[in-house]
Enzyme design. Structure first.
Site, PDB file in Angstrom:
ATOM      1  N   CYS A 169      12.879  12.157   7.105  1.00  0.00           N
ATOM      2  CA  CYS A 169      12.794  11.868   8.534  1.00  0.00           C
ATOM      3  C   CYS A 169      14.151  11.933   9.219  1.00  0.00           C
ATOM      4  O   CYS A 169      14.220  12.131  10.436  1.00  0.00           O
ATOM      5  CB  CYS A 169      12.156  10.507   8.756  1.00  0.00           C
ATOM      6  SG  CYS A 169      12.842   9.209   7.728  1.00  0.00           S
ATOM      7  N   GLU A 210       9.706   2.431  10.615  1.00  0.00           N
ATOM      8  CA  GLU A 210      10.677   3.509  10.383  1.00  0.00           C
ATOM      9  C   GLU A 210       9.883   4.801  10.462  1.00  0.00           C
ATOM     10  O   GLU A 210       9.065   5.087   9.592  1.00  0.00           O
ATOM     11  CB  GLU A 210      11.368   3.332   9.030  1.00  0.00           C
ATOM     12  CG  GLU A 210      12.622   4.167   8.881  1.00  0.00           C
ATOM     13  CD  GLU A 210      12.331   5.550   8.333  1.00  0.00           C
ATOM     14  OE1 GLU A 210      12.383   6.504   9.152  1.00  0.00           O
ATOM     15  OE2 GLU A 210      12.042   5.688   7.155  1.00  0.00           O
ATOM     16  N   GLU A 267       9.140  17.419  15.322  1.00  0.00           N
ATOM     17  CA  GLU A 267       9.581  17.256  13.942  1.00  0.00           C
ATOM     18  C   GLU A 267       8.746  18.179  13.056  1.00  0.00           C
ATOM     19  O   GLU A 267       7.517  18.081  13.017  1.00  0.00           O
ATOM     20  CB  GLU A 267       9.392  15.805  13.493  1.00  0.00           C
ATOM     21  CG  GLU A 267       9.897  15.530  12.097  1.00  0.00           C
ATOM     22  CD  GLU A 267       9.712  14.084  11.669  1.00  0.00           C
ATOM     23  OE1 GLU A 267      10.571  13.568  10.948  1.00  0.00           O
ATOM     24  OE2 GLU A 267       8.696  13.479  12.066  1.00  0.00           O
ATOM     25  N   LYS A 324       0.865  -1.177   0.000  1.00  0.00           N
ATOM     26  CA  LYS A 324       0.000   0.000   0.000  1.00  0.00           C
ATOM     27  C   LYS A 324       0.906   1.233   0.000  1.00  0.00           C
ATOM     28  O   LYS A 324       1.372   1.669   1.053  1.00  0.00           O
ATOM     29  CB  LYS A 324      -0.921   0.047   1.219  1.00  0.00           C
ATOM     30  CG  LYS A 324      -1.976   1.176   1.107  1.00  0.00           C
ATOM     31  CD  LYS A 324      -2.446   1.701   2.436  1.00  0.00           C
ATOM     32  CE  LYS A 324      -1.611   2.831   2.959  1.00  0.00           C
ATOM     33  NZ  LYS A 324      -1.637   4.072   2.148  1.00  0.00           N
TER      34      LYS A 324
END
Length: 480
Positions: free
Chosen positions: A280, A246, A384, A171
């Site tokens: 990231c 992750e 973040e 997906k």
């Protein structure tokens, strides 16, 4: 106008169970470039059933048979790198040069590294006690990939599944389906048996959750936000499947006075802004030894002011837009929070860059922004941001630098600049992160990628990336 109205299930392109679509938008202008169909739990059931059936035979293939398929995929991929790059530029806004040299190239680079890892992989070993350990494919794998590095993450999940003899249902992000479609075409052309690889477009609450909860899925591999990774883990818990994650990051960049300060600071700014800050593991928290702090601020300001922002369709080292309106508004909110909480604005700020051509003024372009004198109690220190926003703070001692670098709930990557090898090794040992960059050098294809703490669990890439897709079985030697 592009229409993606079929899923790849059991070796064929098939219509979805129900007619539900969303537009495909290009972030440089916010214009609609296509339509993609979204799946549901019925589509997931079909794909998982195909993968389960295919596993019965594909799991018994030899390493040489799987290597031959991977090598065929590697033979075919170079001819489609241009198509992959163009798709990524259109769907997520990475500039043309970066799309070709980094985004699309990752599909081939990781593939070649996995081939090397599989060649060296021992499927059996004899333990010191004489027992025999075999490593066998885990089963049907559910793979959920993000929009920011679409082919990079697809390759890091799909290839180890195929390499080990597992089967999979992918997906991809529903917002970056164009590159995923091309990748599925490559796998089909390479000759993989029906059902080994399946592709279903859809969103997280429907397709993602259905995959995570499915009793016939043996493992889930997810890349995305920490919040969404937690949801995948919860959904997978009832069936006790393996989950690898992750997730997010707030990667520190520690610069000591004995480093090449000009190269370290300018390089750190550029690395933070790369991919418009939408990585990231971007080094978004720069920590500079106090004796060279003022000099570093001057260099950072100049580097940020010089950072070009422009049309992603053009080649060059400029950065492109943020991914979409939601991402743009989040970044603007965080910049506003930084200003309101007292961070000193060194460069950039709110709004779009000046002098954007009229055709791009409806796109999601942000100003490359740098805050300095940031302290750990501020939101921009802890959260973040996922945009071209860098924060800078000073430190006095090595101990303080390590403490500030580790003052985060994340632990994906950490960056380190020093002219002293002993210090580099000493500090690297104490940084709580899965990957360490030293003096501008990072690891390459085939090395493990993943993080500590809330940056996730498991590792992707090379021989370490194969492990998550394997089960271990032990037996004694045969004897009458």
């Amino acid at each position: 106008m592009i229409t993606l109205d079929k899923f790849y299930i059991n070796g064929a392109w098939v219509a979805p169970d129900a007619p539900k679509t969303i537009p495909i938008l290009t972030p440089s202008t916010n214009a609609r470039v296509g339509t993609v169909s979204l799946g549901n739990a019925v589509d997931v059931d079909r794909a998982v059933a195909a993968a389960k059936t295919a596993f019965e035979t594909f799991s018994l293939t030899t390493k040489d048979e799987r290597l031959a398929l991977l090598r065929k995929l590697a033979e075919l991929t170079p001819a489609r790198l241009g198509d992959l790059a163009a798709a990524i530029t259109m769907e997520m806004g990475a500039p043309a040069t970066m799309s070709r040299d980094a985004q699309a190239d990752a599909g081939l680079g990781h593939l070649e590294a996995f081939i090397a890892a599989l060649e060296a992989h021992d499927e059996e070993e004899i333990l010191p006690n004489g027992d025999i350990v075999s490593r066998e494919p885990i089963g049907v794998c559910g793979l959920i990939t993000p929009w920011n590095w679409p082919i990079n993450q697809i390759a890091l999940k799909v290839i180890p599944a195929l390499a080990t003899g597992s089967t999979c249902v992918l997906k991809p992000s529903e917002h970056t389906p164009l590159s995923a479609q091309i990748y599925a075409e490559l796998i089909h052309e390479a000759g993989y048996p029906a059902g080994v690889f399946n592709l279903v477009y859809g969103d997280g609450p429907s397709v993602g959750a259905a995959l995570s909860r499915h009793p016939d899925v043996a493992m889930m591999s997810f890349t995305g936000s920490t919040r969404a990774g937690s949801a995948v883990s919860v959904d997978a818990a009832a069936t006790i499947k393996r989950v690898t994650l992750e997730l997010g990051g707030k990667s520190p960049n520690v610069i000591f006075a004995d480093a090449d300060v000009a190269a370290a600071v300018a390089g750190g700014v550029a690395e933070c802004f790369y991919n418009t800050g939408q990585s990231c593991n971007a080094p978004t928290k720069m920590l500079v030894e106090r004796s060279v702090y003022d000099r570093a601020l001057s260099i950072a300001r100049a580097a940020a002011d010089a950072q070009a922002v422009g049309d992603p369709a053009l080649k060059g080292d400029h950065i492109g837009p943020l991914f979409d309106q939601i991402q743009y508004e989040r970044v603007q909110e965080m910049i506003g929070t930084g200003i309101n909480e007292g961070s000193r604005l060194l460069a950039g700020g709110l709004g779009r860059p000046d002098n954007l051509p009229p055709a791009l003024q409806t796109g999601w372009f942000a100003r490359p922004t740098v805050f300095c004198d940031v302290t750990p109690d501020m939101t921009v220190w802890r959260k973040e941001i996922f945009g071209p926003v860098l924060i800078i703070a000073p430190f006095a001692t090595e101990e303080e630098a390590i403490a500030l670098a580790n003052d985060t709930e994340y632990g994906l990557d950490a960056y380190l600049w020093t002219g002293n090898e002993a210090r580099a090794l000493r500090v690297a040992r104490r940084l709580r992160a899965g990957g360490i960059h030293i003096n501008g050098r990072a690891s390459g294809y085939g090395s493990p990628f993943g993080g500590f703490k809330q940056s996730g669990n498991g590792r992707e890439g090379g021989k370490f990336g194969l492990d998550d897709y394997l089960e271990i079985k032990v037996r004694p030697p045969f004897a009458l």
